[in-house]
Design a protein around this motif. Structure first.
Motif, PDB file in Angstrom:
ATOM      1  N   LEU A 115      38.389  32.893  18.106  1.00 13.59           N
ATOM      2  CA  LEU A 115      37.847  33.252  16.799  1.00 13.59           C
ATOM      3  C   LEU A 115      36.733  32.285  16.409  1.00 13.59           C
ATOM      4  CD1 LEU A 115      37.842  34.760  14.085  1.00 13.59           C
ATOM      5  CD2 LEU A 115      39.670  33.195  13.330  1.00 13.59           C
ATOM      6  N   GLY A 116      36.982  30.995  16.593  1.00 16.22           N
ATOM      7  CA  GLY A 116      35.970  29.998  16.257  1.00 16.22           C
ATOM      8  C   GLY A 116      34.704  30.149  17.082  1.00 16.22           C
ATOM      9  N   GLN A 117      34.862  30.535  18.344  1.00 21.94           N
ATOM     10  CA  GLN A 117      33.692  30.779  19.185  1.00 21.94           C
ATOM     11  C   GLN A 117      32.873  31.950  18.637  1.00 21.94           C
ATOM     12  OE1 GLN A 117      34.529  30.590  23.600  1.00 21.94           O
ATOM     13  NE2 GLN A 117      36.601  30.152  22.866  1.00 21.94           N
ATOM     14  N   ASP A 118      33.553  33.019  18.231  1.00 28.27           N
ATOM     15  CA  ASP A 118      32.843  34.169  17.666  1.00 28.27           C
ATOM     16  C   ASP A 118      32.189  33.834  16.329  1.00 28.27           C
ATOM     17  OD1 ASP A 118      32.550  36.520  19.171  1.00 28.27           O
ATOM     18  OD2 ASP A 118      34.679  36.991  18.985  1.00 28.27           O
ATOM     19  N   GLN A 119      32.874  33.047  15.499  1.00 31.76           N
ATOM     20  CA  GLN A 119      32.298  32.673  14.202  1.00 31.76           C
ATOM     21  C   GLN A 119      30.990  31.904  14.373  1.00 31.76           C
ATOM     22  OE1 GLN A 119      35.687  30.513  12.672  1.00 31.76           O
ATOM     23  NE2 GLN A 119      36.216  32.167  11.257  1.00 31.76           N
ATOM     24  N   THR A 120      30.991  30.947  15.295  1.00 32.59           N
ATOM     25  CA  THR A 120      29.778  30.140  15.474  1.00 32.59           C
ATOM     26  C   THR A 120      28.710  30.914  16.248  1.00 32.59           C
ATOM     27  OG1 THR A 120      31.038  29.008  17.238  1.00 32.59           O
ATOM     28  CG2 THR A 120      30.741  27.840  15.166  1.00 32.59           C
ATOM     29  N   TYR A 121      29.126  31.832  17.113  1.00 30.00           N
ATOM     30  CA  TYR A 121      28.153  32.714  17.761  1.00 30.00           C
ATOM     31  C   TYR A 121      27.441  33.566  16.704  1.00 30.00           C
ATOM     32  CZ  TYR A 121      26.292  36.610  20.510  1.00 30.00           C
ATOM     33  OH  TYR A 121      25.459  37.558  21.057  1.00 30.00           O
ATOM     34  N   MET A 122      28.208  34.098  15.750  1.00 23.21           N
ATOM     35  CA  MET A 122      27.611  34.925  14.698  1.00 23.21           C
ATOM     36  C   MET A 122      26.712  34.091  13.790  1.00 23.21           C
ATOM     37  SD  MET A 122      28.404  37.884  15.501  1.00 23.21           S
ATOM     38  CE  MET A 122      27.618  38.677  14.094  1.00 23.21           C
ATOM     39  N   LEU A 123      27.070  32.826  13.577  1.00 25.54           N
ATOM     40  CA  LEU A 123      26.166  31.935  12.851  1.00 25.54           C
ATOM     41  C   LEU A 123      24.848  31.808  13.614  1.00 25.54           C
ATOM     42  CD1 LEU A 123      25.388  29.857  10.689  1.00 25.54           C
ATOM     43  CD2 LEU A 123      26.630  28.125  12.035  1.00 25.54           C
ATOM     44  N   GLY A 124      24.922  31.669  14.926  1.00 30.72           N
ATOM     45  CA  GLY A 124      23.717  31.610  15.740  1.00 30.72           C
ATOM     46  C   GLY A 124      22.876  32.871  15.625  1.00 30.72           C
ATOM     47  N   ARG A 125      23.530  34.027  15.545  1.00 30.61           N
ATOM     48  CA  ARG A 125      22.791  35.285  15.382  1.00 30.61           C
ATOM     49  C   ARG A 125      22.064  35.316  14.032  1.00 30.61           C
ATOM     50  NH1 ARG A 125      21.290  37.309  19.618  1.00 30.61           N
ATOM     51  NH2 ARG A 125      20.964  39.341  18.608  1.00 30.61           N
ATOM     52  N   ARG A 126      22.739  34.820  12.994  1.00 31.93           N
ATOM     53  CA  ARG A 126      22.082  34.769  11.681  1.00 31.93           C
ATOM     54  C   ARG A 126      20.894  33.818  11.709  1.00 31.93           C
ATOM     55  NH1 ARG A 126      23.151  31.571   7.219  1.00 31.93           N
ATOM     56  NH2 ARG A 126      25.364  31.213   7.618  1.00 31.93           N
ATOM     57  N   ILE A 127      21.052  32.672  12.382  1.00 29.49           N
ATOM     58  CA  ILE A 127      19.947  31.718  12.524  1.00 29.49           C
ATOM     59  C   ILE A 127      18.785  32.372  13.263  1.00 29.49           C
ATOM     60  CG2 ILE A 127      19.255  29.585  13.707  1.00 29.49           C
ATOM     61  CD1 ILE A 127      22.095  28.513  13.056  1.00 29.49           C
ATOM     62  N   ASP A 170      13.274  35.863  14.311  1.00 30.39           N
ATOM     63  CA  ASP A 170      12.793  37.209  14.028  1.00 30.39           C
ATOM     64  C   ASP A 170      11.933  37.260  12.763  1.00 30.39           C
ATOM     65  OD1 ASP A 170      14.334  37.857  16.199  1.00 30.39           O
ATOM     66  OD2 ASP A 170      15.984  38.711  15.046  1.00 30.39           O
ATOM     67  N   LYS A 171      12.338  36.573  11.712  1.00 20.15           N
ATOM     68  CA  LYS A 171      11.610  36.644  10.443  1.00 20.15           C
ATOM     69  C   LYS A 171      10.432  35.682  10.397  1.00 20.15           C
ATOM     70  CE  LYS A 171      12.180  36.368   5.429  1.00 20.15           C
ATOM     71  NZ  LYS A 171      13.139  36.256   4.295  1.00 20.15           N
ATOM     72  N   PHE A 172      10.677  34.415  10.730  1.00 18.92           N
ATOM     73  CA  PHE A 172       9.647  33.387  10.561  1.00 18.92           C
ATOM     74  C   PHE A 172       8.913  33.014  11.852  1.00 18.92           C
ATOM     75  CE2 PHE A 172      12.246  32.368   6.753  1.00 18.92           C
ATOM     76  CZ  PHE A 172      11.239  32.438   5.806  1.00 18.92           C
ATOM     77  N   GLY A 173       9.481  33.328  13.009  1.00 15.07           N
ATOM     78  CA  GLY A 173       8.838  32.945  14.261  1.00 15.07           C
ATOM     79  C   GLY A 173       8.696  31.443  14.416  1.00 15.07           C
ATOM     80  N   LEU A 174       9.658  30.690  13.865  1.00 15.19           N
ATOM     81  CA  LEU A 174       9.577  29.226  13.923  1.00 15.19           C
ATOM     82  C   LEU A 174       9.599  28.718  15.354  1.00 15.19           C
ATOM     83  CD1 LEU A 174       9.613  26.485  12.385  1.00 15.19           C
ATOM     84  CD2 LEU A 174      12.130  26.619  12.468  1.00 15.19           C
ATOM     85  N   ILE A 175      10.483  29.294  16.172  1.00 18.77           N
ATOM     86  CA  ILE A 175      10.551  28.937  17.584  1.00 18.77           C
ATOM     87  C   ILE A 175      10.524  30.220  18.414  1.00 18.77           C
ATOM     88  CG2 ILE A 175      11.793  26.766  17.213  1.00 18.77           C
ATOM     89  CD1 ILE A 175      14.369  28.183  17.977  1.00 18.77           C
ATOM     90  N   SER A 176      10.231  30.066  19.691  1.00 18.64           N
ATOM     91  CA  SER A 176      10.153  31.211  20.591  1.00 18.64           C
ATOM     92  C   SER A 176      11.549  31.717  20.933  1.00 18.64           C
ATOM     93  CB  SER A 176       9.426  30.802  21.873  1.00 18.64           C
ATOM     94  OG  SER A 176       9.573  31.795  22.878  1.00 18.64           O
ATOM     95  N   ASP A 177      11.625  32.976  21.331  1.00 18.14           N
ATOM     96  CA  ASP A 177      12.915  33.495  21.798  1.00 18.14           C
ATOM     97  C   ASP A 177      13.200  33.078  23.235  1.00 18.14           C
ATOM     98  OD1 ASP A 177      11.120  35.069  23.149  1.00 18.14           O
ATOM     99  OD2 ASP A 177      11.899  36.989  22.406  1.00 18.14           O
ATOM    100  N   ALA A 237      24.055  30.000  21.939  1.00 19.60           N
ATOM    101  CA  ALA A 237      24.183  31.318  22.585  1.00 19.60           C
ATOM    102  C   ALA A 237      23.806  32.436  21.614  1.00 19.60           C
ATOM    103  CB  ALA A 237      25.606  31.525  23.090  1.00 19.60           C
ATOM    104  N   GLY A 238      24.192  32.288  20.354  1.00 14.24           N
ATOM    105  CA  GLY A 238      23.841  33.288  19.363  1.00 14.24           C
ATOM    106  C   GLY A 238      22.338  33.353  19.109  1.00 14.24           C
ATOM    107  N   ILE A 239      21.678  32.224  19.206  1.00 10.96           N
ATOM    108  CA  ILE A 239      20.226  32.172  18.971  1.00 10.96           C
ATOM    109  C   ILE A 239      19.461  32.810  20.128  1.00 10.96           C
ATOM    110  CG2 ILE A 239      18.240  30.620  18.722  1.00 10.96           C
ATOM    111  CD1 ILE A 239      20.148  28.654  17.280  1.00 10.96           C
ATOM    112  N   TYR A 240      19.814  32.454  21.358  1.00  6.54           N
ATOM    113  CA  TYR A 240      19.013  32.871  22.513  1.00  6.54           C
ATOM    114  C   TYR A 240      19.652  33.968  23.358  1.00  6.54           C
ATOM    115  CZ  TYR A 240      16.151  28.715  21.665  1.00  6.54           C
ATOM    116  OH  TYR A 240      15.318  27.767  21.121  1.00  6.54           O
ATOM    117  N   GLY A 241      20.978  34.080  23.287  1.00  2.22           N
ATOM    118  CA  GLY A 241      21.686  35.003  24.175  1.00  2.22           C
ATOM    119  C   GLY A 241      22.116  34.297  25.450  1.00  2.22           C
ATOM    120  N   ALA A 242      23.381  34.480  25.832  1.00  2.00           N
ATOM    121  CA  ALA A 242      23.913  33.796  27.012  1.00  2.00           C
ATOM    122  C   ALA A 242      23.202  34.224  28.284  1.00  2.00           C
ATOM    123  CB  ALA A 242      25.418  34.051  27.122  1.00  2.00           C
TER     124      ALA A 242
END
Length: 479
Positions: free
Chosen positions: A139-151, A157-164, A190-195
């Motif tokens: 559960l904790g892994q999924d919670q922090t993965y979803m935080l990464g997706r929000r980040i 996606d919105k600001f383009g601060l860093i590259s994908d 992992a949530g930010i970039y994808g595993a």
């Protein structure tokens, strides 16, 4: 439906923000003597549109994100209550979409991960089902993965601060040296970039450091003042009038008589930890404890706030300095470096603890009096406007926050630095403060409606009580 919005602006930010408010379809007028903006609009969410308009006029330059680890196994279990069954294969297996190869390095020396005394402690305590205490669950892994997706949605996606595309020069992932925070950091990345992408990148580096150098949590290992405050809180908070009576009721239900053995005294923080972990993972709270949930929550929060931020006045200022003052100093350093155009990561990820977030929220004047949930995050964003001026905005749990003393969530860098300056310390000053004389008596918490001038009770500890409190005082979370 007509909406009417009142926006309070600080004098320093008013002119800059007003220049961004010429939003079509909205009629604005500025009442100069009050610093109040009135807006009339039809059939739109004005606040959100104004927010988007402000952001569209600013360029995001940097973000620093402090986040709590995800859900974990408990650090303590409730005495005389059957344990929840944390079966290893069901609760601690690696979640596939968070898994990739990474290297864990020492932040300060670049070498291998330092040894973790905390993990050694955790591995001495096995729960029913075979799991160790304090470990990140599925559960904790999924919670922090979803935080990464929000980040990702906000900053890529919105600001383009860093590259994908993963670039180690654009991101600094730093964790305290516990496995649950390291695993949480892995999941956020992992949530930010994808595993899948990270597996192909093949050069992912995460950082931690020796506990003696760590500043991402209130570190009692090498700060005698903090350790003593936590020790005093653990051994005496439960004897405060009002708290004591509720504690004794709970102990009676649990079949405990702490008058015969003081080290058996129930700690509200420990009870809360077990309850929250049970509820997070779908276990029932034992029936005999359900009537105590609200009171346990109240006093557990009181304890953790008192131990990590002191009480009102000078003690609060000094304790917050010791708890997270070095982190605040670092935050401002990185902001000022970016303003000067110095090269460095645009995104800093700090994987830490509940006891890390509380002092930060208190220092910023945005603490809501609640225990930060698993995977809670504070984001400190640096913007630049078209004139080259720089602004800061803070988000907590993904929502804009207005810091104490300001009328807008967007403030200048100088305002942010001024607001935090009394809590900021460098390593040298931190060391000096850690060696300061500890008060002979401590004021009781100010939120318990005690008579003015009430002191924290101070009873004579047994050797066993003292040893257990010392061991707990060195933990970064859950006391």
């Amino acid at each position: 439906m007509n909406r009417r919005l009142i926006l309070q602006l600080s004098s320093a930010t008013g002119s800059a923000v007003l220049g961004l408010m010429a939003y079509k379809g909205v009629r604005w007028r500025f009442q100069s003597n009050t610093g109040t903006v009135f807006a009339d609009n039809k059939a739109v969410d004005v606040e959100r549109e104004v927010d988007n308009e402000i952001e569209s006029e600013l360029t995001l330059k940097q973000v620093q994100i402090f986040f709590r680890h995800g859900a974990r196994t408990p650090l303590k279990t409730i005495p005389n209550v059957e344990q929840a069954n944390y079966e290893v294969r069901l609760f601690l297996a690696g979640v596939p979409h968070t898994l990739y190869n990474y290297t864990l390095r020492d932040l300060t020396g670049g070498g291998a991960r330092p040894e973790s005394s905390l993990e050694k402690h955790y591995r001495k305590h096995t729960l029913k089902g075979g799991a160790y205490i304090g470990q990140l669950t599925c559960l904790g892994q999924d919670q922090t993965y979803m935080l990464g997706r929000r980040i990702r949605r906000r900053y890529l996606d919105k600001f383009g601060l860093i590259s994908d595309q993963y670039d180690p020069d654009s991101i600094l992932p730093h964790s305290t040296n516990t496995q649950r925070t390291i695993d949480s950091l892995r999941c956020v990345v992992a949530g930010i970039y994808g595993a899948v992408h990270l597996k192909k990148a093949g050069n992912v580096v995460l950082y931690t450091q020796d506990i003696g150098k760590e500043y991402l949590f209130p570190n009692g290992h090498h700060c005698d003042f903090l350790k003593k405050l936590t020790h005093k809180t653990l051994t005496n908070y439960g004897n405060i009038p009002g708290v004591k009576e509720e504690r004794l009721k709970l102990e009676q239900v649990l079949g405990i008589d702490s008058s015969l053995d003081p080290k058996e005294q129930v700690c509200m923080v420990d009870v809360r930890d077990d309850i929250v972990c049970r509820k997070s993972h779908g276990f029932q709270v034992p029936e005999k404890l359900r009537e105590f949930e609200e009171i346990v929550e109240r006093y557990a929060v009181g304890m953790v706030v008192y131990a990590n931020t002191g009480t009102d006045g000078k003690l609060r200022e000094e304790v917050v300095k010791l708890a997270m003052g070095r982190s605040l100093f670092m935050v401002i350093q990185k902001i000022e470096g970016a303003v000067k155009g110095e090269k460095g990561p645009k995104m800093m990820l700090y994987s830490c603890h509940d006891t890390s977030l509380i002092p930060l929220l208190v220092a910023m004047g945005i603490y809501d009096g609640k225990w930060p949930p698993f995977a809670a995050d504070i984001a400190i964003e640096l913007y630049e406007d078209k004139k080259g001026e720089h602004w800061v905005k803070v988000q907590y749990l993904g929502e804009d926050m207005t810091e104490r003393g300001f009328g807008s969530p967007v403030v200048s860098v100088s305002q942010m630095k001024s607001a935090l300056s009394k809590y900021m310390v460098d390593n040298k000053r931190h060391k000096e403060l850690c060696g300061a004389t500890f008060p002979a008596q401590l004021q009781a918490p100010s939120d318990l409606n005690l008579p003015e001038g009430s002191l924290l009770p101070d009873h004579q500890e047994t050797k066993e009580e003292s040893a257990e409190a010392d061991e707990k005082a060195e933990r970064p979370a859950g006391m």
